[in-house]
Write a protein that holds these residues in place. Structure first.
Motif, mmCIF file in Angstrom:
data_model
loop_
_atom_site.group_PDB
_atom_site.id
_atom_site.type_symbol
_atom_site.label_atom_id
_atom_site.label_comp_id
_atom_site.label_asym_id
_atom_site.label_seq_id
_atom_site.Cartn_x
_atom_site.Cartn_y
_atom_site.Cartn_z
ATOM 1 N N PRO A 1 0.811 -1.215 0.000
ATOM 2 C CA PRO A 1 0.000 0.000 0.000
ATOM 3 C C PRO A 1 0.842 1.261 0.000
ATOM 4 O O PRO A 1 2.018 1.261 0.364
ATOM 5 C CB PRO A 1 -0.793 -0.122 1.301
ATOM 6 N N HIS B 1 2.587 -2.181 11.223
ATOM 7 C CA HIS B 1 1.651 -1.061 11.189
ATOM 8 C C HIS B 1 0.284 -1.647 11.514
ATOM 9 O O HIS B 1 -0.460 -2.048 10.621
ATOM 10 C CB HIS B 1 1.646 -0.393 9.810
ATOM 11 N N ALA B 2 -0.002 -1.754 12.797
ATOM 12 C CA ALA B 2 -1.219 -2.441 13.198
ATOM 13 C C ALA B 2 -1.644 -2.006 14.587
ATOM 14 O O ALA B 2 -0.810 -1.723 15.445
ATOM 15 C CB ALA B 2 -1.010 -3.956 13.182
ATOM 16 N N GLY C 1 -11.977 -9.419 8.458
ATOM 17 C CA GLY C 1 -11.419 -9.819 7.173
ATOM 18 C C GLY C 1 -10.683 -11.139 7.283
ATOM 19 O O GLY C 1 -10.748 -11.833 8.296
ATOM 20 N N GLY D 1 -0.917 -9.832 6.844
ATOM 21 C CA GLY D 1 -2.143 -9.059 6.953
ATOM 22 C C GLY D 1 -3.005 -9.688 8.024
ATOM 23 O O GLY D 1 -3.314 -10.887 7.954
ATOM 24 N N ALA E 1 -7.822 -7.411 9.680
ATOM 25 C CA ALA E 1 -8.611 -6.289 10.185
ATOM 26 C C ALA E 1 -9.564 -5.732 9.138
ATOM 27 O O ALA E 1 -10.371 -4.861 9.430
ATOM 28 C CB ALA E 1 -7.686 -5.186 10.694
ATOM 29 N N GLY E 2 -9.452 -6.233 7.898
ATOM 30 C CA GLY E 2 -10.368 -5.799 6.847
ATOM 31 C C GLY E 2 -9.786 -4.810 5.875
ATOM 32 O O GLY E 2 -10.440 -4.439 4.895
ATOM 33 N N ASP E 3 -8.523 -4.379 6.108
ATOM 34 C CA ASP E 3 -7.946 -3.364 5.224
ATOM 35 C C ASP E 3 -7.124 -3.957 4.089
ATOM 36 O O ASP E 3 -6.775 -3.267 3.138
ATOM 37 C CB ASP E 3 -7.086 -2.378 6.025
ATOM 38 N N GLU E 4 -6.751 -5.264 4.163
ATOM 39 C CA GLU E 4 -6.054 -5.959 3.074
ATOM 40 C C GLU E 4 -4.818 -5.205 2.601
ATOM 41 O O GLU E 4 -4.555 -5.109 1.398
ATOM 42 C CB GLU E 4 -7.004 -6.186 1.885
ATOM 43 N N ASP E 5 -4.022 -4.696 3.550
ATOM 44 C CA ASP E 5 -2.876 -3.885 3.125
ATOM 45 C C ASP E 5 -1.529 -4.564 3.353
ATOM 46 O O ASP E 5 -0.491 -3.979 3.056
ATOM 47 C CB ASP E 5 -2.899 -2.518 3.804
ATOM 48 N N HIS E 6 -1.506 -5.764 3.935
ATOM 49 C CA HIS E 6 -0.300 -6.606 4.004
ATOM 50 C C HIS E 6 0.853 -5.984 4.789
ATOM 51 O O HIS E 6 1.993 -6.423 4.647
ATOM 52 C CB HIS E 6 0.214 -6.956 2.599
ATOM 53 N N ASP F 1 0.980 -5.462 8.320
ATOM 54 C CA ASP F 1 0.764 -5.542 9.764
ATOM 55 C C ASP F 1 1.913 -6.203 10.524
ATOM 56 O O ASP F 1 1.920 -6.186 11.756
ATOM 57 C CB ASP F 1 -0.547 -6.282 10.049
#
Length: 226
Positions: free
Chosen positions: A35, A93-94, A156, A179, A182-187, A189
């Protein structure tokens, strides 16, 4: 010095026969990218991502299918032999409580969000040609391992992603991303770097091989003389 390896991920792909490390990656689905903004930004990550873990870079993703598996078999596979595997925690980043665990037979290497970013651990690993035994966990989101198992708690689906292979200072590397569902699918975390190098044959072993070769030569010379 960095060298990037362009690899077509169709089935299982040999990464580095030229580097004497038979490290391969199964066919995760491609076309995903990290992302922007990445969300992991710290001096250690910026120094260690190898130029393949930046926002917008391609990744290969294995996603929980919601049935206790992540779909097709795949993940990071190491061929037969003895190797040093260095794992470096690059950051996360989580807002969830996430962690990483590598099982090497005699114990585990564990990183979590309290681990100092840039912490590295090296194990000598004897591989019989199988998928490396590691997993990412989220207390709230679920877990996914490198051997085909996964479980998501919602909202997610958890996922495991890998960068492209790259060579730095003569060593083979790849980044793994988690990932946490959490539902953001941004890989982004949790991120870990793998550096894999073959364990050299001990000097005594090399001398033994050389000695045996020398005896073979003497034997051939005697036969010719006779």
């Amino acid at each position: 010095m960095l060298k990037f390896l362009s690899i077509a991920f169709a089935g299982s792909v040999l990464a580095t026969s030229a580097f004497a490390v038979p490290l391969t990656l199964g066919a995760g689905h491609s076309g995903d990218v990290l992302p922007s903004p990445l969300g992991i930004s710290n001096p250690a990550y910026n120094a260690l991502h190898g130029g393949v873990g930046q926002a917008g870079d391609s990744i290969y993703v294995f996603t929980d299918q919601g049935d206790g598996t992540y779909g097709a078999p795949g993940g990071l596979h190491l061929g037969n032999g003895t190797y040093n595997i260095t794992m470096t925690y690059l950051g996360s980043h989580a807002g969830r409580e996430n962690s990483y665990e590598f099982n090497f037979g005699f114990g585990t290497i564990d990183f979590d969000q309290s681990t100092a970013i840039g912490t590295a651990a090296t194990v000598e690993h004897y591989s019989t040609g199988d998928y490396l035994d590691f997993e990412f966990n989220s207390v709230e989101g679920g877990w996914i391992d490198n051997q085909g198992g996964a479980e998501s708690f919602g909202p997610g689906l958890v996922n495991l992603a890998f960068s492209e292979f790259f060579v730095e200072n003569g060593h083979l590397n790849i980044l793994a991303f988690f990932g946490d569902g959490a539902g953001d699918e941004d890989h982004n975390d949790f991120a870990v770097r793998f550096t894999v190098t073959p364990v050299p044959v001990p000097a005594a072993g090399l001398l033994l091989v050389a000695g045996l070769a020398g005896l073979g030569g003497v034997s051939r010379m005697r036969r010719k003389a006779a």
